[in-house]
Design a protein around this motif. Structure first.
Motif, PDB file in Angstrom:
ATOM      1  N   ILE A   1      -0.828  28.247 -18.461  1.00 43.70           N
ATOM      2  CA  ILE A   1      -0.251  27.185 -19.300  1.00 43.70           C
ATOM      3  C   ILE A   1      -0.431  25.851 -18.583  1.00 43.70           C
ATOM      4  CG2 ILE A   1       1.850  26.229 -20.343  1.00 43.70           C
ATOM      5  CD1 ILE A   1       2.770  29.022 -20.927  1.00 43.70           C
ATOM      6  N   PHE A   2      -0.992  24.898 -19.289  1.00 45.17           N
ATOM      7  CA  PHE A   2      -1.307  23.578 -18.732  1.00 45.17           C
ATOM      8  C   PHE A   2      -0.029  22.799 -18.404  1.00 45.17           C
ATOM      9  CE2 PHE A   2      -2.246  19.056 -19.846  1.00 45.17           C
ATOM     10  CZ  PHE A   2      -3.023  18.763 -18.733  1.00 45.17           C
ATOM     11  N   THR A   3       0.040  22.275 -17.170  1.00 47.37           N
ATOM     12  CA  THR A   3       1.208  21.490 -16.749  1.00 47.37           C
ATOM     13  C   THR A   3       1.001  20.039 -17.154  1.00 47.37           C
ATOM     14  OG1 THR A   3       1.236  22.930 -14.814  1.00 47.37           O
ATOM     15  CG2 THR A   3       2.777  21.093 -14.819  1.00 47.37           C
ATOM     16  N   SER A   4       1.566  19.652 -18.278  1.00 51.39           N
ATOM     17  CA  SER A   4       1.347  18.292 -18.799  1.00 51.39           C
ATOM     18  C   SER A   4       2.004  17.226 -17.925  1.00 51.39           C
ATOM     19  CB  SER A   4       1.868  18.186 -20.228  1.00 51.39           C
ATOM     20  OG  SER A   4       3.218  18.577 -20.295  1.00 51.39           O
ATOM     21  N   THR A   5       3.128  17.567 -17.272  1.00 46.16           N
ATOM     22  CA  THR A   5       3.850  16.575 -16.446  1.00 46.16           C
ATOM     23  C   THR A   5       3.164  16.304 -15.113  1.00 46.16           C
ATOM     24  OG1 THR A   5       5.306  18.425 -15.864  1.00 46.16           O
ATOM     25  CG2 THR A   5       6.187  16.774 -17.374  1.00 46.16           C
ATOM     26  N   SER A   6       2.061  17.008 -14.821  1.00 50.49           N
ATOM     27  CA  SER A   6       1.321  16.737 -13.584  1.00 50.49           C
ATOM     28  C   SER A   6       0.298  15.625 -13.796  1.00 50.49           C
ATOM     29  CB  SER A   6       0.613  18.008 -13.096  1.00 50.49           C
ATOM     30  OG  SER A   6      -0.400  18.380 -14.004  1.00 50.49           O
ATOM     31  N   HIS A   7       0.235  15.088 -15.015  1.00 47.42           N
ATOM     32  CA  HIS A   7      -0.726  14.035 -15.341  1.00 47.42           C
ATOM     33  C   HIS A   7      -0.023  12.697 -15.526  1.00 47.42           C
ATOM     34  CE1 HIS A   7      -4.835  15.652 -16.114  1.00 47.42           C
ATOM     35  NE2 HIS A   7      -4.164  16.775 -15.917  1.00 47.42           N
ATOM     36  N   LEU A   8      -0.599  11.656 -14.930  1.00 45.53           N
ATOM     37  CA  LEU A   8      -0.050  10.300 -15.086  1.00 45.53           C
ATOM     38  C   LEU A   8      -0.145   9.832 -16.536  1.00 45.53           C
ATOM     39  CD1 LEU A   8      -1.359   8.474 -11.898  1.00 45.53           C
ATOM     40  CD2 LEU A   8       1.006   8.930 -12.463  1.00 45.53           C
ATOM     41  N   THR A   9      -1.042  10.450 -17.301  1.00 52.71           N
ATOM     42  CA  THR A   9      -1.167  10.111 -18.727  1.00 52.71           C
ATOM     43  C   THR A   9       0.164  10.309 -19.440  1.00 52.71           C
ATOM     44  OG1 THR A   9      -3.400  11.012 -18.597  1.00 52.71           O
ATOM     45  CG2 THR A   9      -2.544  10.558 -20.795  1.00 52.71           C
ATOM     46  N   LEU A  10       0.833  11.414 -19.152  1.00 51.78           N
ATOM     47  CA  LEU A  10       2.121  11.712 -19.790  1.00 51.78           C
ATOM     48  C   LEU A  10       3.272  10.977 -19.109  1.00 51.78           C
ATOM     49  CD1 LEU A  10       3.634  13.516 -21.936  1.00 51.78           C
ATOM     50  CD2 LEU A  10       4.085  15.062 -20.055  1.00 51.78           C
ATOM     51  N   THR A  11       3.307  11.026 -17.772  1.00 52.60           N
ATOM     52  CA  THR A  11       4.448  10.434 -17.055  1.00 52.60           C
ATOM     53  C   THR A  11       4.511   8.913 -17.234  1.00 52.60           C
ATOM     54  OG1 THR A  11       3.124  10.430 -15.022  1.00 52.60           O
ATOM     55  CG2 THR A  11       4.636  12.261 -15.332  1.00 52.60           C
ATOM     56  N   LEU A  12       3.335   8.253 -17.228  1.00 52.10           N
ATOM     57  CA  LEU A  12       3.315   6.801 -17.470  1.00 52.10           C
ATOM     58  C   LEU A  12       3.666   6.479 -18.916  1.00 52.10           C
ATOM     59  CD1 LEU A  12       0.340   5.171 -15.516  1.00 52.10           C
ATOM     60  CD2 LEU A  12       2.731   4.495 -15.442  1.00 52.10           C
TER      61      LEU A  12
END
Length: 223
Positions: free
Chosen positions: A91-102
């Motif tokens: 399962i892809f960890t979306s919160t590991s990407h600055l795209t989502l966190t920013l």
């Protein structure tokens, strides 16, 4: 080696589409309708958590603004859910990407700043110079406070993404060494992996809580 390692966090799929981002929507399928329609143990536990967060965020904000804690509770719920989902295999960890966190941090911080500078301009200027600062140091303090204010969304986003990446990379590194070690070392490795997984579960909750609390503190400065 490093390319293969970081490919764990690659959002693209074999269809050349970023379908992995759909993992953020898995909650709608995983949580049954009875969770919110019929009172159950899970709903009582979750309501208790939300009530505790509401009381804490309300205290941190300082002023009784109706419905404001809902923003931060929703933010906490979304981040903690995505953090936990990332611990499951494949399962892809979306919160590991600055795209989502920013995307979460920047609009929130920007809205606070716009609201503060339009409605409480004097109060915002007063924040740039801490009380009791000597006159000689005032220009430097204004510069330091301005920079620290500007980098806030970046620090929020990087803190969350870096913590998620660090734990997952460690789990991936240890997991890749499994086939090449002896039976005794494999047992030790499994125990270490389980302990790391427990630690990552704690980090998932702590980091989402930290993100929500810091957002709350930033909002309390402009109200």
């Amino acid at each position: 080696m490093m390319t293969n390692l970081f490919s764990t966090f690659d959002p693209s799929t074999s269809f050349n589409l970023s379908l992995n981002w759909m993992s953020t929507m898995l909650g709608l399928m995983l949580i049954p309708t009875s969770f919110w329609l019929i009172p159950s143990r899970y709903s009582f536990i979750w309501n208790k958590i939300l009530l505790t967060l509401h009381i804490e965020f309300k205290t941190l904000i300082g002023k009784n603004i109706s419905g404001m804690t809902l923003i931060f509770i929703s933010l906490f719920s979304m981040i903690v859910f995505n953090n936990f989902l990332g611990l499951f295999p494949y399962i892809f960890t979306s919160t590991s990407h600055l795209t989502l966190t920013l995307t979460l941090a920047l609009p929130l911080w920007l809205s606070f700043m716009i609201y503060g500078w339009i409605n409480h301009t004097t109060h915002m200027f007063a924040h740039l110079v801490p009380q009791g600062t000597p006159s000689v140091l005032m220009p430097f303090m204004v510069l330091i406070e301005t920079i620290s204010n500007i980098i806030r969304p970046g620090t929020l986003a990087v803190r969350l993404a870096a913590n998620m990446i660090a734990g997952h990379l460690l789990l991936t590194l240890l997991g890749n060494t499994g086939p090449s070690v002896s039976f005794l070392m494999l047992n030790i490795l499994i125990i270490i992996q389980i302990l790391l997984l427990i630690l990552e579960s704690a980090v998932s909750i702590i980091q989402s809580y930290v993100f929500a609390v810091l957002s709350t503190l930033y909002s309390s400065e402009v109200i």
